[in-house]
Design an enzyme around this catalytic site. Structure first.
Site, PDB file in Angstrom:
ATOM      1  N   THR A 185     -37.737  57.844  74.238  1.00  0.00           N
ATOM      2  CA  THR A 185     -36.355  57.131  75.073  1.00  0.00           C
ATOM      3  C   THR A 185     -35.553  57.947  75.548  1.00  0.00           C
ATOM      4  O   THR A 185     -34.847  59.016  75.557  1.00  0.00           O
ATOM      5  CB  THR A 185     -36.042  55.898  74.004  1.00  0.00           C
ATOM      6  OG1 THR A 185     -35.366  55.267  75.144  1.00  0.00           O
ATOM      7  CG2 THR A 185     -35.338  56.264  72.895  1.00  0.00           C
TER       8      THR A 185
ATOM      9  N   ARG B 227     -45.238  59.655  68.086  1.00  0.00           N
ATOM     10  CA  ARG B 227     -44.234  58.791  69.376  1.00  0.00           C
ATOM     11  C   ARG B 227     -44.338  57.150  69.440  1.00  0.00           C
ATOM     12  O   ARG B 227     -44.887  56.994  70.379  1.00  0.00           O
ATOM     13  CB  ARG B 227     -44.581  60.019  70.348  1.00  0.00           C
ATOM     14  CG  ARG B 227     -43.604  59.997  71.286  1.00  0.00           C
ATOM     15  CD  ARG B 227     -44.463  60.046  72.884  1.00  0.00           C
ATOM     16  NE  ARG B 227     -45.154  61.602  72.992  1.00  0.00           N
ATOM     17  CZ  ARG B 227     -45.695  61.610  74.311  1.00  0.00           C
ATOM     18  NH1 ARG B 227     -46.462  60.926  75.024  1.00  0.00           N
ATOM     19  NH2 ARG B 227     -46.126  63.117  74.591  1.00  0.00           N
TER      20      ARG B 227
ATOM     21  N   ASP C 111     -51.393  60.919  74.492  1.00  0.00           N
ATOM     22  CA  ASP C 111     -50.437  59.520  74.949  1.00  0.00           C
ATOM     23  C   ASP C 111     -51.195  58.559  74.897  1.00  0.00           C
ATOM     24  O   ASP C 111     -52.718  58.788  75.028  1.00  0.00           O
ATOM     25  CB  ASP C 111     -50.693  59.887  76.331  1.00  0.00           C
ATOM     26  CG  ASP C 111     -49.772  61.062  76.894  1.00  0.00           C
ATOM     27  OD1 ASP C 111     -48.783  61.910  75.778  1.00  0.00           O
ATOM     28  OD2 ASP C 111     -49.430  61.567  78.184  1.00  0.00           O
TER      29      ASP C 111
END
Ligand SMILES: Cc1cc2nc3c(=O)[nH]c(=O)nc-3n(C[C@H](O)[C@H](O)[C@H](O)COP(=O)(O)OP(=O)(O)OC[C@H]3O[C@@H](n4cnc5c(N)ncnc54)[C@H](O)[C@@H]3O)c2cc1C
Length: 303
Positions: free
Chosen positions: A222, A180, A130
């Protein structure tokens, strides 16, 4: 203004203590967090798989202050990969580098990431790193690139609110790195990030158009119906197959849209966080949507 206040409160230990010990906020957090144990996260992932969705499990935690905390987090990640394999789940794993000691020492952190990625690769699985606040962007990308040079079972995240992101996307693509794409969830200054939603959205679509035709498997993360519609429109006009990328959404957010994408034949991965350290994650979810805060306040006052 509200978003920025909530993100500031996310750094307050006193507020954290109040939120995590209050029954109403604990219950509300369960909308976004699968539970406090790995068993609960595995059950949530199984539920996603049964509904035709993929999953990514995240063991919640950020900013470890000791090497033993970071090592414990690494061990938790190894256990997740083992359980995913045992349970034959269609799931991978997401982690945050500050949980794995990024604030303590970059080489130490890189060593832990490498050991997780090696373990993931043994199970033919994948670790997504992340992206946290912009103070960590350079170090995160460096570690991911170095680990990826030794083992390709790792990818990372790019945030469309940062001015620098196009350069980072181009750089990661030269490494063949899976990305991502998200908008970005942290409090950033106008010196490094677009302050207006319009610019963040514009850059999101711009970056999506660089990523999708690159030939690598990327993720469009999203819940924004406009971003999703533009991705679908653009990919189908260029005959980019539905199997060549995936959409990703957060556990508990826009489940209607998640189901619709699956019904329309798209790959959809649900990001499933679990663990006791859910406070900062929960605050970022509140900050993303003022209605979430309204719901929380109504419930607190009703009590
Ligand atoms: C799978 C995944 C992984 C992510 N990983 C990262 C990461 O590594 N680093 C990072 O900085 N950010 C990450 N994010 C968070 C991301 O940056 C955004 O903060 C978040 O996704 C909200 O932006 P949006 O694209 O959904 O669009 P927005 O414009 O924020 O929202 C569009 C619509 O989605 C719905 N929505 C969005 N958020 C919520 C919410 N919390 N509750 C209820 N409804 C909501 C609302 O209907 C809203 O109108 C991730 C997001 C996803 C989906």
């Amino acid at each position: 203004m509200l978003r920025s206040t909530l993100l500031k409160l996310a750094d307050s230990p006193r507020f954290a203590q109040w939120v995590t010990s209050n029954g109403t906020t604990r219950r509300m957090a369960r909308r976004f967090v699968a539970g406090e144990t790995l068993d609960e996260a595995i059950e949530a992932a199984r539920g996603c798989n049964n509904a035709g969705m993929l999953a990514s499990l995240d063991y919640l935690g950020e900013n470890s202050t000791t090497t033993s905390d970071a090592q414990r987090a690494r061990d938790a990640y190894l256990e997740i990969f083992e359980r995913i394999a045992q349970e034959k789940l269609h799931a991978n794993v997401s982690c945050k580098l500050t949980q794995l000691g990024l604030d303590l020492n970059v080489d130490f952190c890189q060593g832990l990431v490498f050991s997780i990625v090696e373990f993931a690769a043994r199970y033919d699985n994948f670790l997504r790193v992340d992206m946290e606040g912009s103070a960590y962007t350079d170090r995160t990308l460096e570690i991911v690139k170095r680990v990826r040079a030794r083992n390709p079972a790792v990818g990372t995240v790019i945030q469309s609110y940062l001015f620098r992101s196009e350069r980072d996307v181009q750089d990661l693509l030269t490494y063949g790195c899976r990305v991502r794409l998200c908008k970005g969830a942290y409090k950033e200054s106008a010196e490094v990030a677009y302050p207006s939603k319009r610019d963040v959205d514009f850059n999101y679509v711009h970056l999506m158009k660089i990523l999708l035709p690159s030939g690598f498997y990327h993720a469009i993360a999203t819940h924004d119906p406009h971003m999703i519609a533009e991705t679908i429109r653009w990919a189908s006009a260029r005959q980019i197959s539905k199997d060549d990328f995936e959409f990703q959404m957060l556990y508990g957010v826009r489940t209607d849209l998640q189901r619709r994408l699956v019904r329309d034949g798209y790959r959809l991965r649900v990001y499933i966080p679990y663990g006791k350290d859910w406070f900062p994650y929960f605050m970022r979810r509140l900050a993303e949507r003022p209605a979430n805060l309204g719901f929380l306040l109504r419930n607190l006052f009703r009590k």
